[in-house]
Design a protein around this motif. Structure first.
Motif, PDB file in Angstrom:
ATOM      1  N   ARG A  15       3.101  -0.042  -8.051  1.00  0.00           N
ATOM      2  CA  ARG A  15       3.991  -1.114  -7.612  1.00  0.00           C
ATOM      3  C   ARG A  15       5.062  -1.388  -8.667  1.00  0.00           C
ATOM      4  O   ARG A  15       4.782  -1.491  -9.847  1.00  0.00           O
ATOM      5  N   TYR A  16       6.291  -1.519  -8.177  1.00  0.00           N
ATOM      6  CA  TYR A  16       7.431  -1.921  -9.002  1.00  0.00           C
ATOM      7  C   TYR A  16       7.977  -3.226  -8.438  1.00  0.00           C
ATOM      8  O   TYR A  16       7.859  -3.486  -7.239  1.00  0.00           O
ATOM      9  N   ASN A  17       8.575  -4.039  -9.285  1.00  0.00           N
ATOM     10  CA  ASN A  17       9.206  -5.285  -8.858  1.00  0.00           C
ATOM     11  C   ASN A  17      10.707  -5.154  -9.065  1.00  0.00           C
ATOM     12  O   ASN A  17      11.159  -4.825 -10.164  1.00  0.00           O
ATOM     13  N   TYR A  26       9.115  -6.116  -3.742  1.00  0.00           N
ATOM     14  CA  TYR A  26       8.226  -5.101  -4.276  1.00  0.00           C
ATOM     15  C   TYR A  26       8.671  -3.743  -3.769  1.00  0.00           C
ATOM     16  O   TYR A  26       9.162  -3.622  -2.651  1.00  0.00           O
ATOM     17  N   ILE A  27       8.478  -2.723  -4.606  1.00  0.00           N
ATOM     18  CA  ILE A  27       8.640  -1.343  -4.146  1.00  0.00           C
ATOM     19  C   ILE A  27       7.335  -0.643  -4.469  1.00  0.00           C
ATOM     20  O   ILE A  27       6.978  -0.479  -5.633  1.00  0.00           O
ATOM     21  N   ASP A  28       6.593  -0.308  -3.426  1.00  0.00           N
ATOM     22  CA  ASP A  28       5.316   0.397  -3.589  1.00  0.00           C
ATOM     23  C   ASP A  28       5.569   1.888  -3.406  1.00  0.00           C
ATOM     24  O   ASP A  28       6.123   2.307  -2.381  1.00  0.00           O
ATOM     25  N   VAL A  29       5.169   2.675  -4.401  1.00  0.00           N
ATOM     26  CA  VAL A  29       5.285   4.124  -4.292  1.00  0.00           C
ATOM     27  C   VAL A  29       3.900   4.658  -3.949  1.00  0.00           C
ATOM     28  O   VAL A  29       2.952   4.508  -4.712  1.00  0.00           O
ATOM     29  N   HIS A  30       3.788   5.237  -2.765  1.00  0.00           N
ATOM     30  CA  HIS A  30       2.524   5.764  -2.256  1.00  0.00           C
ATOM     31  C   HIS A  30       2.418   7.246  -2.595  1.00  0.00           C
ATOM     32  O   HIS A  30       3.348   8.010  -2.323  1.00  0.00           O
ATOM     33  N   GLU A  31       1.275   7.630  -3.153  1.00  0.00           N
ATOM     34  CA  GLU A  31       0.967   9.040  -3.374  1.00  0.00           C
ATOM     35  C   GLU A  31      -0.105   9.436  -2.379  1.00  0.00           C
ATOM     36  O   GLU A  31      -1.173   8.818  -2.322  1.00  0.00           O
ATOM     37  N   ALA A  32       0.167  10.426  -1.568  1.00  0.00           N
ATOM     38  CA  ALA A  32      -0.788  10.858  -0.550  1.00  0.00           C
ATOM     39  C   ALA A  32      -2.000  11.518  -1.214  1.00  0.00           C
ATOM     40  O   ALA A  32      -1.865  12.497  -1.929  1.00  0.00           O
ATOM     41  N   LEU A  33      -3.185  10.955  -0.976  1.00  0.00           N
ATOM     42  CA  LEU A  33      -4.435  11.540  -1.462  1.00  0.00           C
ATOM     43  C   LEU A  33      -5.166  12.250  -0.336  1.00  0.00           C
ATOM     44  O   LEU A  33      -5.883  13.219  -0.555  1.00  0.00           O
ATOM     45  N   HIS A  34      -5.008  11.721   0.879  1.00  0.00           N
ATOM     46  CA  HIS A  34      -5.608  12.325   2.072  1.00  0.00           C
ATOM     47  C   HIS A  34      -4.697  12.006   3.242  1.00  0.00           C
ATOM     48  O   HIS A  34      -4.239  10.890   3.408  1.00  0.00           O
TER      49      HIS A  34
END
Length: 92
Positions: A15-17, A26-34
């Protein structure tokens, strides 16, 4: 991952603000795990319960690339413009 169903998507979030004009996004950076996202990393501006329209979300092969892609898309955009507006009928 054995406990997940084939169509499940599991992500790890960083999470970044972003504070713009004395307002917080907020800017949430999602990393795909599945499962599959639009890219390996997807950066999504949000207000916890409201996510930005897709055209303002960033995609990249790395966290940094997705964040930079997102920031370039929202560079000249007000916070109000990022999020969908509710129609008069109550539908989003």
């Amino acid at each position: 991952m054995q406990s997940l169903q084939p169509n499940d998507i599991l992500t790890r979030i960083t999470r970044y603000n972003l504070i713009r004009n004395q307002r917080l996004v907020y800017i949430d950076v999602h990393e795909a795990l599945h499962g599959q996202l639009a890219g390996r990393f997807v950066a999504v501006p949000n207000l916890i319960n409201l996510i930005a329209r897709q055209e303002y979300q960033g995609i990249g092969a790395t966290e940094s690339e997705a964040l930079q892609n997102c920031l370039s898309k929202i560079e000249n955009t007000s916070i109000e413009e990022l999020f969908p507006r509710q129609a008069n009928s109550g539908n989003l």
